[in-house]
Design a protein around this motif. Sequence first.
Motif, mmCIF file in Angstrom:
data_model
loop_
_atom_site.group_PDB
_atom_site.id
_atom_site.type_symbol
_atom_site.label_atom_id
_atom_site.label_comp_id
_atom_site.label_asym_id
_atom_site.label_seq_id
_atom_site.Cartn_x
_atom_site.Cartn_y
_atom_site.Cartn_z
ATOM 1 N N LEU A 185 17.109 -25.375 13.913
ATOM 2 C CA LEU A 185 18.416 -25.559 14.549
ATOM 3 C C LEU A 185 19.188 -24.236 14.597
ATOM 4 C CD1 LEU A 185 19.502 -28.948 12.926
ATOM 5 C CD2 LEU A 185 19.023 -28.565 15.355
ATOM 6 N N HIS A 186 19.021 -23.435 13.565
ATOM 7 C CA HIS A 186 19.733 -22.160 13.497
ATOM 8 C C HIS A 186 19.196 -21.165 14.517
ATOM 9 C CE1 HIS A 186 20.700 -18.240 11.196
ATOM 10 N NE2 HIS A 186 21.778 -18.624 11.820
ATOM 11 N N THR A 187 17.903 -21.163 14.737
ATOM 12 C CA THR A 187 17.281 -20.154 15.608
ATOM 13 C C THR A 187 17.115 -20.614 17.053
ATOM 14 O OG1 THR A 187 15.080 -20.938 14.927
ATOM 15 C CG2 THR A 187 16.041 -19.094 13.695
ATOM 16 N N GLU A 188 17.054 -21.945 17.278
ATOM 17 C CA GLU A 188 16.748 -22.440 18.619
ATOM 18 C C GLU A 188 17.887 -23.217 19.263
ATOM 19 O OE1 GLU A 188 13.013 -24.457 18.764
ATOM 20 O OE2 GLU A 188 12.007 -23.007 17.441
ATOM 21 N N THR A 189 19.045 -23.269 18.605
ATOM 22 C CA THR A 189 20.214 -23.912 19.199
ATOM 23 C C THR A 189 21.450 -23.057 18.891
ATOM 24 O OG1 THR A 189 20.984 -25.243 17.305
ATOM 25 C CG2 THR A 189 19.157 -26.132 18.613
ATOM 26 N N SER A 190 22.586 -23.466 19.444
ATOM 27 C CA SER A 190 23.843 -22.763 19.171
ATOM 28 C C SER A 190 24.777 -23.622 18.314
ATOM 29 C CB SER A 190 24.538 -22.392 20.486
ATOM 30 O OG SER A 190 24.777 -23.547 21.276
ATOM 31 N N LEU A 191 24.201 -24.496 17.488
ATOM 32 C CA LEU A 191 25.028 -25.287 16.580
ATOM 33 C C LEU A 191 25.731 -24.393 15.558
ATOM 34 C CD1 LEU A 191 22.910 -28.476 15.746
ATOM 35 C CD2 LEU A 191 24.949 -28.301 17.177
ATOM 36 N N PHE A 192 25.077 -23.295 15.173
ATOM 37 C CA PHE A 192 25.639 -22.374 14.198
ATOM 38 C C PHE A 192 25.714 -20.974 14.802
ATOM 39 C CE2 PHE A 192 22.951 -25.457 11.872
ATOM 40 C CZ PHE A 192 23.939 -26.118 11.161
ATOM 41 N N SER A 193 26.472 -20.117 14.135
ATOM 42 C CA SER A 193 26.483 -18.708 14.518
ATOM 43 C C SER A 193 25.147 -18.089 14.134
ATOM 44 C CB SER A 193 27.623 -17.981 13.802
ATOM 45 O OG SER A 193 27.504 -16.584 13.973
ATOM 46 N N SER A 194 24.554 -17.351 15.064
ATOM 47 C CA SER A 194 23.237 -16.749 14.793
ATOM 48 C C SER A 194 23.328 -15.612 13.781
ATOM 49 C CB SER A 194 22.622 -16.247 16.098
ATOM 50 O OG SER A 194 23.430 -15.218 16.662
ATOM 51 N N ARG A 195 24.553 -15.093 13.557
ATOM 52 C CA ARG A 195 24.721 -13.961 12.648
ATOM 53 C C ARG A 195 24.878 -14.363 11.191
ATOM 54 N NH1 ARG A 195 27.924 -12.638 17.131
ATOM 55 N NH2 ARG A 195 29.727 -13.552 16.096
ATOM 56 N N GLU A 196 25.029 -15.652 10.927
ATOM 57 C CA GLU A 196 25.243 -16.118 9.566
ATOM 58 C C GLU A 196 24.231 -17.203 9.223
ATOM 59 O OE1 GLU A 196 29.211 -17.535 9.450
ATOM 60 O OE2 GLU A 196 30.052 -15.698 10.302
ATOM 61 N N THR A 197 23.882 -17.295 7.950
ATOM 62 C CA THR A 197 22.990 -18.366 7.521
ATOM 63 C C THR A 197 23.721 -19.702 7.626
ATOM 64 O OG1 THR A 197 23.704 -18.039 5.230
ATOM 65 C CG2 THR A 197 21.715 -16.892 5.937
ATOM 66 N N PRO A 198 23.031 -20.753 8.033
ATOM 67 C CA PRO A 198 23.704 -22.055 8.193
ATOM 68 C C PRO A 198 24.134 -22.628 6.843
ATOM 69 C CG PRO A 198 21.336 -22.278 8.504
ATOM 70 C CD PRO A 198 21.612 -20.804 8.412
ATOM 71 N N ALA A 216 15.904 -32.653 19.325
ATOM 72 C CA ALA A 216 15.732 -32.619 20.785
ATOM 73 C C ALA A 216 17.085 -32.624 21.494
ATOM 74 C CB ALA A 216 14.885 -33.814 21.231
ATOM 75 N N LYS A 217 17.997 -33.458 21.015
ATOM 76 C CA LYS A 217 19.336 -33.513 21.613
ATOM 77 C C LYS A 217 20.076 -32.190 21.400
ATOM 78 C CE LYS A 217 19.539 -37.951 22.894
ATOM 79 N NZ LYS A 217 19.857 -38.431 24.265
ATOM 80 N N ALA A 218 19.946 -31.612 20.214
ATOM 81 C CA ALA A 218 20.632 -30.359 19.912
ATOM 82 C C ALA A 218 20.151 -29.244 20.841
ATOM 83 C CB ALA A 218 20.408 -29.981 18.452
ATOM 84 N N LYS A 219 18.845 -29.195 21.086
ATOM 85 C CA LYS A 219 18.304 -28.167 21.980
ATOM 86 C C LYS A 219 18.800 -28.376 23.411
ATOM 87 C CE LYS A 219 14.010 -27.149 19.486
ATOM 88 N NZ LYS A 219 12.526 -27.193 19.538
ATOM 89 N N ARG A 220 18.995 -29.634 23.780
ATOM 90 C CA ARG A 220 19.439 -29.949 25.138
ATOM 91 C C ARG A 220 20.938 -29.676 25.312
ATOM 92 N NH1 ARG A 220 19.559 -36.065 27.706
ATOM 93 N NH2 ARG A 220 20.668 -35.529 29.644
ATOM 94 N N PHE A 221 21.743 -30.115 24.346
ATOM 95 C CA PHE A 221 23.189 -29.976 24.468
ATOM 96 C C PHE A 221 23.685 -28.570 24.122
ATOM 97 C CE2 PHE A 221 23.777 -34.760 23.407
ATOM 98 C CZ PHE A 221 23.326 -35.090 24.676
ATOM 99 N N TYR A 222 23.035 -27.931 23.168
ATOM 100 C CA TYR A 222 23.507 -26.634 22.675
ATOM 101 C C TYR A 222 22.366 -25.619 22.622
ATOM 102 C CZ TYR A 222 27.454 -29.511 21.298
ATOM 103 O OH TYR A 222 28.510 -30.392 21.303
ATOM 104 N N PRO A 223 21.935 -25.156 23.779
ATOM 105 C CA PRO A 223 20.864 -24.146 23.807
ATOM 106 C C PRO A 223 21.364 -22.832 23.203
ATOM 107 C CG PRO A 223 21.804 -24.440 25.986
ATOM 108 C CD PRO A 223 22.406 -25.510 25.135
ATOM 109 N N GLU A 266 28.353 -15.372 22.369
ATOM 110 C CA GLU A 266 28.736 -15.754 21.024
ATOM 111 C C GLU A 266 29.943 -14.968 20.534
ATOM 112 O OE1 GLU A 266 26.365 -17.061 16.974
ATOM 113 O OE2 GLU A 266 25.455 -15.690 18.408
ATOM 114 N N ASP A 267 30.238 -13.841 21.182
ATOM 115 C CA ASP A 267 31.380 -13.033 20.779
ATOM 116 C C ASP A 267 32.685 -13.525 21.387
ATOM 117 O OD1 ASP A 267 29.925 -11.361 19.203
ATOM 118 O OD2 ASP A 267 29.545 -9.881 20.780
ATOM 119 N N GLU A 268 32.635 -14.592 22.201
ATOM 120 C CA GLU A 268 33.852 -15.115 22.807
ATOM 121 C C GLU A 268 34.761 -15.685 21.728
ATOM 122 O OE1 GLU A 268 32.933 -17.941 25.735
ATOM 123 O OE2 GLU A 268 31.763 -16.582 26.996
ATOM 124 N N PRO A 269 36.104 -15.570 21.909
ATOM 125 C CA PRO A 269 37.037 -16.107 20.918
ATOM 126 C C PRO A 269 36.832 -17.599 20.720
ATOM 127 C CG PRO A 269 38.178 -14.701 22.513
ATOM 128 C CD PRO A 269 36.781 -14.904 23.022
#
Length: 237
Positions: A149-162, A184-191, A198-201
Motif C-alpha cells: 500500500l505504501h509503494t503502490e498507492t497514495s494512501l500514505f506519503s511516499s517520503r515517510e514510513t506508514p 485492489a480498491k486502494a490501487k484503483r482509487f488512490y494510484p 505529492e508536494d501540493e499543499p
Amino acid sequence: MGSAFMKCCCCCCCSTADDDDEDDEKQPLVPQDPLEYFNREVQKRRDEETNLWSEPGDPSHSERQDDRVLYGLLQARTKTRMGSTGYRRLSVDIEAMRDTRREVRDKWRQILENLGFMAEADSLLNVSAGASHDRMRNAPAARDLLHTLHTETSLFSSRETPPERYLLILDRLLYLDVADDFLAKAKRFYPPMDNSEEDEPGLAINLPLLLARMEARKGNAESEDENGGDGNLSDRS
C-alpha cells in the motif's frame, strides 16, 4: 441469667446488623455519578483518536518523528497562555498535523465503506493506545500488505514510513478475508503520485520545519529561564 445472656446476644446481633446496614449504605452498588465515569472514558478514547498516534503501543509518543513533533506541540501549548499569539500558532501547527492524519483515515474509511462496511468502518479503524502486536493473527502478511500500500498507492506519503496503527487494521482485514479486495480498491482509487503532485499543499506537512520550530520554542524557554525571565509564554512562536 439465661435471660440476660439472650438479651445481650440479641443486642449485639442487632448492633452488628445495624453497622452492616450502615456500611452497605456507605458503599453504593453504583457510583454516585456513573455518567461522569463513562464520559471520562469516552473523552479519553476521543482524545486518542483525535491525536491518532502513529505507534499505538508507544506511551511516550516519541518513537516516530511525527508523533514526537505532535506530542511536543501539544505539551508546549499546555504551557502557553490561551488566546495568545504563541497559542494560536501552536494550534495551527497541531491542526495541520491532525488534518493530515485525518486525511489518511478518511481515505481508508472511503475504501471500507465501498467494500460494504458502512456501519463497521469506524470500529475497524479504531486503534486504541493499548493495542498490541502480540495479539495480531497474521503479522507477516499484514506487514507485506502495508508495504504494498505504501509503494503502490497514495494512501500514505511516499517520503515517510506508514504508521504502525494501520498494520493492526490490515490484520483485521486479513481475518475478515477482505484484505485483497481492499488492496485492489486502494490501487484503483488512490494510484501512486509523482513527487510534484505529492508536494501540493494539504497532502503532506513539513515535519523538519515543525521540529525546528518546536526546538526553537524549547530553546527560547530555556534561555528565558536562565536569564530570570518572568515565564510568560504568550509570544513564543
